[in-house]
Design a protein around this motif. Structure first.
Motif, PDB file in Angstrom:
ATOM      1  N   TYR A  32     -14.515   9.147 -20.279  1.00 39.21           N
ATOM      2  CA  TYR A  32     -13.730   8.565 -19.216  1.00 39.21           C
ATOM      3  C   TYR A  32     -13.756   6.926 -19.510  1.00 39.21           C
ATOM      4  O   TYR A  32     -14.799   6.661 -19.619  1.00 39.21           O
ATOM      5  N   ARG A  33     -12.591   6.483 -19.645  1.00 39.80           N
ATOM      6  CA  ARG A  33     -12.564   4.952 -19.666  1.00 39.80           C
ATOM      7  C   ARG A  33     -11.530   4.306 -18.616  1.00 39.80           C
ATOM      8  O   ARG A  33     -10.508   4.928 -18.671  1.00 39.80           O
ATOM      9  N   ARG A  34     -11.900   3.410 -17.704  1.00 42.78           N
ATOM     10  CA  ARG A  34     -10.986   3.012 -16.825  1.00 42.78           C
ATOM     11  C   ARG A  34      -9.804   2.083 -17.316  1.00 42.78           C
ATOM     12  O   ARG A  34     -10.096   1.076 -18.389  1.00 42.78           O
ATOM     13  N   THR A  35      -8.580   2.295 -16.929  1.00 44.52           N
ATOM     14  CA  THR A  35      -7.493   1.533 -17.436  1.00 44.52           C
ATOM     15  C   THR A  35      -6.433   1.469 -16.144  1.00 44.52           C
ATOM     16  O   THR A  35      -6.659   2.037 -14.907  1.00 44.52           O
ATOM     17  N   VAL A  36      -5.660   0.510 -16.348  1.00 42.50           N
ATOM     18  CA  VAL A  36      -4.377   0.338 -15.456  1.00 42.50           C
ATOM     19  C   VAL A  36      -3.780   1.557 -15.029  1.00 42.50           C
ATOM     20  O   VAL A  36      -3.448   1.981 -13.874  1.00 42.50           O
ATOM     21  N   ILE A  37      -3.408   2.357 -16.004  1.00 41.03           N
ATOM     22  CA  ILE A  37      -2.791   3.721 -15.894  1.00 41.03           C
ATOM     23  C   ILE A  37      -3.390   4.516 -14.793  1.00 41.03           C
ATOM     24  O   ILE A  37      -3.030   5.041 -13.729  1.00 41.03           O
ATOM     25  N   ASN A  38      -4.831   4.865 -15.114  1.00 35.71           N
ATOM     26  CA  ASN A  38      -5.587   5.858 -14.551  1.00 35.71           C
ATOM     27  C   ASN A  38      -5.957   5.006 -13.238  1.00 35.71           C
ATOM     28  O   ASN A  38      -6.083   6.079 -12.212  1.00 35.71           O
ATOM     29  N   ALA A  39      -6.146   3.829 -13.003  1.00 30.35           N
ATOM     30  CA  ALA A  39      -6.394   3.204 -11.804  1.00 30.35           C
ATOM     31  C   ALA A  39      -5.485   3.423 -10.715  1.00 30.35           C
ATOM     32  O   ALA A  39      -5.660   3.656  -9.687  1.00 30.35           O
ATOM     33  N   ARG A  40      -3.943   3.244 -11.115  1.00 26.05           N
ATOM     34  CA  ARG A  40      -3.101   3.416 -10.218  1.00 26.05           C
ATOM     35  C   ARG A  40      -2.627   4.693  -9.897  1.00 26.05           C
ATOM     36  O   ARG A  40      -2.516   5.072  -8.907  1.00 26.05           O
ATOM     37  N   GLU A  41      -2.689   5.555 -11.079  1.00 25.75           N
ATOM     38  CA  GLU A  41      -2.676   7.048 -10.954  1.00 25.75           C
ATOM     39  C   GLU A  41      -3.630   7.526  -9.982  1.00 25.75           C
ATOM     40  O   GLU A  41      -3.346   8.440  -8.749  1.00 25.75           O
ATOM     41  N   GLY A  95      -6.694  -3.366  -4.696  1.00 24.03           N
ATOM     42  CA  GLY A  95      -7.488  -4.305  -5.426  1.00 24.03           C
ATOM     43  C   GLY A  95      -6.691  -5.213  -6.218  1.00 24.03           C
ATOM     44  O   GLY A  95      -6.935  -5.535  -7.555  1.00 24.03           O
ATOM     45  N   HIS A  96      -5.522  -5.645  -5.695  1.00 18.99           N
ATOM     46  CA  HIS A  96      -4.463  -6.462  -6.499  1.00 18.99           C
ATOM     47  C   HIS A  96      -3.758  -5.816  -7.838  1.00 18.99           C
ATOM     48  O   HIS A  96      -3.087  -6.267  -8.494  1.00 18.99           O
ATOM     49  N   VAL A  97      -4.197  -4.437  -7.977  1.00 29.15           N
ATOM     50  CA  VAL A  97      -4.060  -3.922  -9.341  1.00 29.15           C
ATOM     51  C   VAL A  97      -2.966  -2.585  -8.863  1.00 29.15           C
ATOM     52  O   VAL A  97      -2.415  -2.083  -9.967  1.00 29.15           O
ATOM     53  N   ALA A  98      -3.436  -1.909  -7.897  1.00 28.75           N
ATOM     54  CA  ALA A  98      -2.683  -0.620  -7.608  1.00 28.75           C
ATOM     55  C   ALA A  98      -2.055  -0.721  -6.181  1.00 28.75           C
ATOM     56  O   ALA A  98      -2.095  -1.692  -5.548  1.00 28.75           O
ATOM     57  N   GLY A  99      -1.303   0.419  -5.965  1.00 28.26           N
ATOM     58  CA  GLY A  99      -0.837   0.637  -4.655  1.00 28.26           C
ATOM     59  C   GLY A  99       0.683   0.093  -4.435  1.00 28.26           C
ATOM     60  O   GLY A  99       0.977  -0.761  -5.808  1.00 28.26           O
ATOM     61  N   SER A 100       1.440   0.507  -3.657  1.00 30.10           N
ATOM     62  CA  SER A 100       2.808   0.023  -3.571  1.00 30.10           C
ATOM     63  C   SER A 100       3.323   0.305  -2.031  1.00 30.10           C
ATOM     64  O   SER A 100       2.898   1.043  -1.174  1.00 30.10           O
ATOM     65  N   VAL A 101       4.660  -0.364  -1.950  1.00 34.12           N
ATOM     66  CA  VAL A 101       4.940   0.045  -0.481  1.00 34.12           C
ATOM     67  C   VAL A 101       5.564   1.883  -0.287  1.00 34.12           C
ATOM     68  O   VAL A 101       5.116   2.185   0.748  1.00 34.12           O
ATOM     69  N   TYR A 102       6.108   2.035  -1.690  1.00 33.52           N
ATOM     70  CA  TYR A 102       6.303   3.560  -1.408  1.00 33.52           C
ATOM     71  C   TYR A 102       5.046   4.584  -1.194  1.00 33.52           C
ATOM     72  O   TYR A 102       5.013   5.441  -0.181  1.00 33.52           O
ATOM     73  N   VAL A 103       3.984   4.060  -1.964  1.00 35.61           N
ATOM     74  CA  VAL A 103       2.803   5.036  -1.675  1.00 35.61           C
ATOM     75  C   VAL A 103       1.969   4.746  -0.112  1.00 35.61           C
ATOM     76  O   VAL A 103       1.646   5.692   0.450  1.00 35.61           O
ATOM     77  N   TYR A 104       2.306   3.629   0.284  1.00 32.03           N
ATOM     78  CA  TYR A 104       1.724   3.269   1.682  1.00 32.03           C
ATOM     79  C   TYR A 104       2.845   3.746   2.598  1.00 32.03           C
ATOM     80  O   TYR A 104       2.443   3.404   4.125  1.00 32.03           O
ATOM     81  N   ASP A 105       4.277   4.231   2.477  1.00 27.55           N
ATOM     82  CA  ASP A 105       5.036   4.510   3.340  1.00 27.55           C
ATOM     83  C   ASP A 105       4.595   5.231   4.706  1.00 27.55           C
ATOM     84  O   ASP A 105       4.971   4.690   5.770  1.00 27.55           O
ATOM     85  N   SER A 106       3.924   6.213   4.633  1.00 25.79           N
ATOM     86  CA  SER A 106       3.438   7.157   5.900  1.00 25.79           C
ATOM     87  C   SER A 106       2.793   6.194   6.524  1.00 25.79           C
ATOM     88  O   SER A 106       2.458   6.466   7.860  1.00 25.79           O
ATOM     89  N   LEU A 107       1.528   5.489   5.828  1.00 24.41           N
ATOM     90  CA  LEU A 107       0.705   4.726   6.746  1.00 24.41           C
ATOM     91  C   LEU A 107       1.381   3.744   7.434  1.00 24.41           C
ATOM     92  O   LEU A 107       1.094   3.472   8.847  1.00 24.41           O
ATOM     93  N   VAL A 108       2.196   3.062   7.145  1.00 26.71           N
ATOM     94  CA  VAL A 108       3.016   1.920   7.622  1.00 26.71           C
ATOM     95  C   VAL A 108       3.824   2.366   8.667  1.00 26.71           C
ATOM     96  O   VAL A 108       4.070   1.808   9.743  1.00 26.71           O
TER      97      VAL A 108
END
Length: 318
Positions: A32-41, A95-108
């Motif tokens: 495994y190698r960390r990338t932006v793709i799997n960090a966001r996923e 972490g300034h790299v992942a997350g979005s308004v859509y993903v946080y919708d329920s929390l907000v």
């Protein structure tokens, strides 16, 4: 190596962390190698798995706030669309790299219901595609123009502004608050920083003490910071923990988690504010890890306590 500290964890969280550690060991053994793709996923999957309650709200509406560099998408959560309520920008973690308004919708949605405030969630630009200071510029532009946005939508609101952010979003909130000290056109009433990232130098003891095995790990934080800070930035000078403090800084609530590597920088920030004579409150959530609000189904009691803290701080302290 985790036995003693693991005893403080609620059993559902402890069991899940044990599974996560085992899965991580297998993944790294397989290359495994960390990338932006799997960090966001991974981050998105975490929230969608454990934040399953999606409460109804009076009004949820999308808009765009024009800014000099970038038209910033926002989502407006109005718990009582016929009433004027105070306004808070929400800046999500990741972490300034992942997350979005859509993903946080329920929390907000839950945040708006718990506080009764209008919450405007900001879809700021992410690193590494858009490194520092893009996200900060987007956040600052929204703070300056959010009332204009609500007026344009015909939504009743009070001209009172707060900031709420978790993790990397907490870093953005704190930085906007520090910049607002020197901007007479921007009045921020309160800021709530939830397990915030406030020290890009990672110089606090908890970074080592809790730096492995508790969801957010030191090596991952370093990778995220490298994605975000790609220029010649002095990491100390861009850290909210070390920024200048004046009497214009808003009243502040900082909530941290006992087993979070970022725990000590949150506590140190509040001590600095108190030493300067400012109104600041610190709450430590025992037996919790970083991002526990994103693990709501595993730790419902801690999440309920946290939303209640926000309600009291924003409303009783007004």
């Amino acid at each position: 190596m985790h036995d003693e500290r693991d005893a403080a964890l609620p059993k559902p969280l402890r069991d899940w962390l044990e599974q996560t550690r085992a899965a991580k060991a297998v993944a790294y053994a397989k290359g495994y190698r960390r990338t932006v793709i799997n960090a966001r996923e991974t981050f998105d999957a975490l929230i969608r798995t454990f934040v399953t309650e999606r409460p109804e709200l009076g009004l949820v509406r999308d808009d765009v706030i024009p800014a000099p560099d970038y038209p910033v998408p926002v989502r407006i959560y109005h718990p009582a669309p016929e009433e004027a309520r105070p306004v808070a920008l929400f800046l999500h973690g990741g972490g300034h790299v992942a997350g979005s308004v859509y993903v946080y919708d329920s929390l907000v949605r839950r945040l708006a219901l718990a506080t009764g405030w209008i919450i405007v969630a900001v879809e700021y630009r992410l690193a590494p595609e858009c490194p520092y200071p893009a996200a900060l510029k987007d956040s600052l532009a929204c703070a300056k123009r959010v009332f204009r946005c609500l007026t344009g939508q015909g939504l009743p609101h009070e001209p009172r502004l707060g900031l709420i952010g978790d993790s990397g979003g907490g870093a953005l909130c704190a930085t906007v608050s520090h910049l607002a000290q020197h901007d007479p056109g921007l009045d921020i009433e309160a800021q709530v920083l939830i397990y915030p990232s406030l020290d890009y130098t990672l110089s606090q003891p908890s970074v080592v003490a809790n730096g492995e095995g508790y969801l957010l790990e030191r090596e991952r934080i370093l990778w995220l910071f490298d994605c975000y800070l790609q220029g010649e930035e002095n990491r100390r000078s861009v850290s909210p923990l070390f920024m200048d403090i004046t009497e214009q800084l808003p009243r502040t609530l900082v909530i941290t988690a006992e087993l979070d590597p970022l725990r000590d920088e949150g506590a140190a920030y509040v001590e600095r504010l108190k030493a300067a004579g400012l109104t600041a409150e610190y709450r430590l959530m025992p037996g919790m890890v970083h991002a526990y609000l994103n693990l709501a189904d595993l730790v419902p009691d801690a999440c309920s306590q946290t939303y209640a803290l926000l309600d009291r701080f924003l409303n009783d302290g007004a």
